[in-house]
Scaffold this motif. Structure first.
Motif, mmCIF file in Angstrom:
data_model
loop_
_atom_site.group_PDB
_atom_site.id
_atom_site.type_symbol
_atom_site.label_atom_id
_atom_site.label_comp_id
_atom_site.label_asym_id
_atom_site.label_seq_id
_atom_site.Cartn_x
_atom_site.Cartn_y
_atom_site.Cartn_z
ATOM 1 N N ILE A 62 9.256 -9.962 -5.795
ATOM 2 C CA ILE A 62 8.228 -9.753 -6.816
ATOM 3 C C ILE A 62 8.832 -9.944 -8.206
ATOM 4 N N GLU A 63 7.979 -10.163 -9.186
ATOM 5 C CA GLU A 63 8.377 -10.210 -10.589
ATOM 6 C C GLU A 63 7.458 -9.288 -11.374
ATOM 7 N N TYR A 64 8.035 -8.519 -12.272
ATOM 8 C CA TYR A 64 7.251 -7.581 -13.067
ATOM 9 C C TYR A 64 7.755 -7.599 -14.498
ATOM 10 N N GLN A 65 6.902 -7.244 -15.416
ATOM 11 C CA GLN A 65 7.262 -7.215 -16.828
ATOM 12 C C GLN A 65 7.858 -5.859 -17.175
ATOM 13 N N SER A 66 9.055 -5.853 -17.720
ATOM 14 C CA SER A 66 9.726 -4.615 -18.100
ATOM 15 C C SER A 66 9.529 -4.347 -19.579
ATOM 16 N N GLU A 67 8.906 -3.234 -19.898
ATOM 17 C CA GLU A 67 8.693 -2.873 -21.292
ATOM 18 C C GLU A 67 9.999 -2.482 -21.975
ATOM 19 N N SER A 68 10.866 -1.778 -21.268
ATOM 20 C CA SER A 68 12.098 -1.299 -21.895
ATOM 21 C C SER A 68 13.104 -2.421 -22.115
ATOM 22 N N VAL A 69 13.153 -3.380 -21.192
ATOM 23 C CA VAL A 69 14.101 -4.493 -21.319
ATOM 24 C C VAL A 69 13.495 -5.634 -22.131
ATOM 25 N N GLY A 70 12.183 -5.794 -22.058
ATOM 26 C CA GLY A 70 11.513 -6.844 -22.806
ATOM 27 C C GLY A 70 11.584 -8.197 -22.148
ATOM 28 N N ILE A 161 11.189 3.873 -14.151
ATOM 29 C CA ILE A 161 10.068 4.810 -14.256
ATOM 30 C C ILE A 161 8.945 4.258 -15.134
ATOM 31 N N GLY A 162 9.329 3.536 -16.182
ATOM 32 C CA GLY A 162 8.316 3.055 -17.119
ATOM 33 C C GLY A 162 7.585 1.798 -16.692
ATOM 34 N N SER A 163 8.244 0.943 -15.884
ATOM 35 C CA SER A 163 7.628 -0.346 -15.564
ATOM 36 C C SER A 163 7.562 -0.655 -14.065
ATOM 37 N N LEU A 164 8.675 -0.482 -13.351
ATOM 38 C CA LEU A 164 8.687 -0.884 -11.942
ATOM 39 C C LEU A 164 7.788 0.005 -11.085
ATOM 40 N N ILE A 165 7.933 1.313 -11.212
ATOM 41 C CA ILE A 165 7.107 2.205 -10.389
ATOM 42 C C ILE A 165 5.613 1.975 -10.651
ATOM 43 N N PRO A 166 5.167 1.882 -11.919
ATOM 44 C CA PRO A 166 3.747 1.572 -12.136
ATOM 45 C C PRO A 166 3.325 0.250 -11.514
ATOM 46 N N TYR A 167 4.219 -0.766 -11.552
ATOM 47 C CA TYR A 167 3.883 -2.053 -10.942
ATOM 48 C C TYR A 167 3.707 -1.907 -9.434
ATOM 49 N N ILE A 168 4.629 -1.209 -8.796
ATOM 50 C CA ILE A 168 4.546 -1.019 -7.347
ATOM 51 C C ILE A 168 3.277 -0.269 -6.977
ATOM 52 N N GLU A 169 2.941 0.749 -7.747
ATOM 53 C CA GLU A 169 1.780 1.566 -7.428
ATOM 54 C C GLU A 169 0.468 0.831 -7.700
ATOM 55 N N LYS A 170 0.515 -0.180 -8.542
ATOM 56 C CA LYS A 170 -0.665 -1.002 -8.799
ATOM 57 C C LYS A 170 -0.797 -2.115 -7.763
ATOM 58 N N SER A 171 0.332 -2.592 -7.262
ATOM 59 C CA SER A 171 0.326 -3.789 -6.421
ATOM 60 C C SER A 171 0.318 -3.498 -4.918
ATOM 61 N N TYR A 175 1.403 5.961 -2.101
ATOM 62 C CA TYR A 175 1.139 7.234 -2.757
ATOM 63 C C TYR A 175 1.743 7.207 -4.157
ATOM 64 N N THR A 176 1.208 8.039 -5.039
ATOM 65 C CA THR A 176 1.661 8.019 -6.432
ATOM 66 C C THR A 176 2.217 9.365 -6.898
ATOM 67 N N ASP A 177 2.598 10.224 -5.952
ATOM 68 C CA ASP A 177 3.166 11.516 -6.319
ATOM 69 C C ASP A 177 4.632 11.580 -5.914
ATOM 70 N N LYS A 178 5.378 12.509 -6.496
ATOM 71 C CA LYS A 178 6.822 12.577 -6.288
ATOM 72 C C LYS A 178 7.197 12.883 -4.844
ATOM 73 N N ASP A 179 6.328 13.599 -4.119
ATOM 74 C CA ASP A 179 6.646 13.952 -2.745
ATOM 75 C C ASP A 179 6.672 12.742 -1.825
ATOM 76 N N HIS A 180 6.201 11.619 -2.319
ATOM 77 C CA HIS A 180 6.221 10.385 -1.537
ATOM 78 C C HIS A 180 7.101 9.315 -2.176
ATOM 79 N N ARG A 181 8.063 9.772 -3.002
ATOM 80 C CA ARG A 181 9.043 8.855 -3.586
ATOM 81 C C ARG A 181 10.452 9.345 -3.293
ATOM 82 N N ALA A 182 11.322 8.403 -2.924
ATOM 83 C CA ALA A 182 12.736 8.697 -2.699
ATOM 84 C C ALA A 182 13.567 7.654 -3.414
ATOM 85 N N ILE A 183 14.798 8.025 -3.763
ATOM 86 C CA ILE A 183 15.716 7.088 -4.395
ATOM 87 C C ILE A 183 17.097 7.254 -3.774
#
Length: 292
Positions: A62-70, A161-171, A175-183
């Motif tokens: 996938i490709e996503y736009q990163s706000e923090s990296v630009g 947190i600012g760009s990739l996770i929102p992209y994944i949750e949109k695409s 689930y969009t809560d912390k109990d369903h996220r691992a790193i």
């Protein structure tokens, strides 16, 4: 989250069989603390070998736009067998080491798709997708950066947190809560996972570090509030090879957790080196423990 940039380097050669990571600097004087390791149980033969006659998942870039990296950035996403958009899936963010990128796990020996396919076939994992991003958060995020990218690895949480996770949750249907996220991650990615996972417990409930590198913050910085970790973290799980010179970065955290009554697993892989033998073992075990 505080960022600590350390000085005083000691070189450690990590040129071992199947290793994908380059020489990694060690910071300060390293000492493996005397901790009680958790029980090592050998993974079954063939856990990382492709099996015929079972359903297979897919991996897509996938490709996503990163706000923090630009800039536009890339990640690989493993979708399990029979991925169904009508269902909801948990998400494991799986990070690479200092010498890798979004392809290290998938193409350089980690075979996460094969490991996950086999676990699914055996009914040993919860429904999840696995996202393998580039943890080097800078415009030139190629592998050529090496240690020059150290700060960029430390800044990756902003992109994640600012760009990739929102992209994944949109695409994807996740689930969009912390109990369903691992790193979790290997080497430099292991340190990132500990830093970001414990530093953002409102985002991640499960945290894993495989052969975590010197970017790992000291335990008192990772866990300034013991009671909060006890309440909010669902799993803190680590593995490191017994012959890996970076073991001390895991033992210092394990010792702190034991002293403060924080549930924490650290497995000493017998005679393990800094390579995918240990990291595949880490993924195999960690994946079975999350989202349950």
């Amino acid at each position: 989250m505080k960022k600590v940039y350390l000085t005083a380097l000691l070189s450690l050669s990590l040129m071992t069989a199947n290793a994908q990571e380059p020489t990694i600097p060690m910071f300060g004087i390293q000492q493996n603390l005397d901790v009680k390791f958790d029980e090592y149980k050998e993974a079954p033969q063939g856990f990382d070998q492709e099996r015929a006659g079972i359903p297979h998942g897919t991996v897509e870039l996938i490709e996503y736009q990163s706000e923090s990296v630009g800039t536009t950035r890339k990640a690989n996403v493993y979708l399990p067998p029979k991925y169904d958009k009508k269902k909801k899936y948990s998400v494991l963010y799986l990070l690479h080491g200092i010498g890798g990128d979004e392809n290290e796990w998938y193409k350089d020996g980690g075979v996460p798709n094969i490991i996950m396919d086999n676990l699914y076939a055996d009914g040993k994992v919860a429904d999840m997708i696995v996202v393998m991003p580039n943890g080097r958060a800078q415009k030139d995020d190629s592998r050529a950066g090496g240690m020059g990218s150290f700060r960029a690895f430390g800044e990756f949480d902003k992109d994640l947190i600012g760009s990739l996770i929102p992209y994944i949750e949109k695409s994807y249907s996740v689930y969009t809560d912390k109990d369903h996220r691992a790193i979790a991650g290997l080497s430099m990615g292991g340190g990132q996972s500990l830093n970001f996972g414990l530093g953002h417990m409102d985002v991640f409930a499960y945290v894993g570090g495989f052969s975590s590198a010197p970017n790992t913050l000291r335990a008192a910085q990772l866990i300034p509030d013991v009671d909060k970790v006890k309440k909010e973290n669902k799993l803190l799980w680590m593995v490191c090879g017994g012959a890996d010179g970076l073991l001390s970065h895991s033992t210092q955290l394990k010792a702190f957790c034991d002293e403060n009554g924080i549930p924490c697993t650290l497995i000493n892989y017998p005679d393990g080196q800094h390579n995918f033998v240990v990291w595949k073992y880490g993924l195999y075990n960690f994946a079975q423990l999350i989202f349950k």
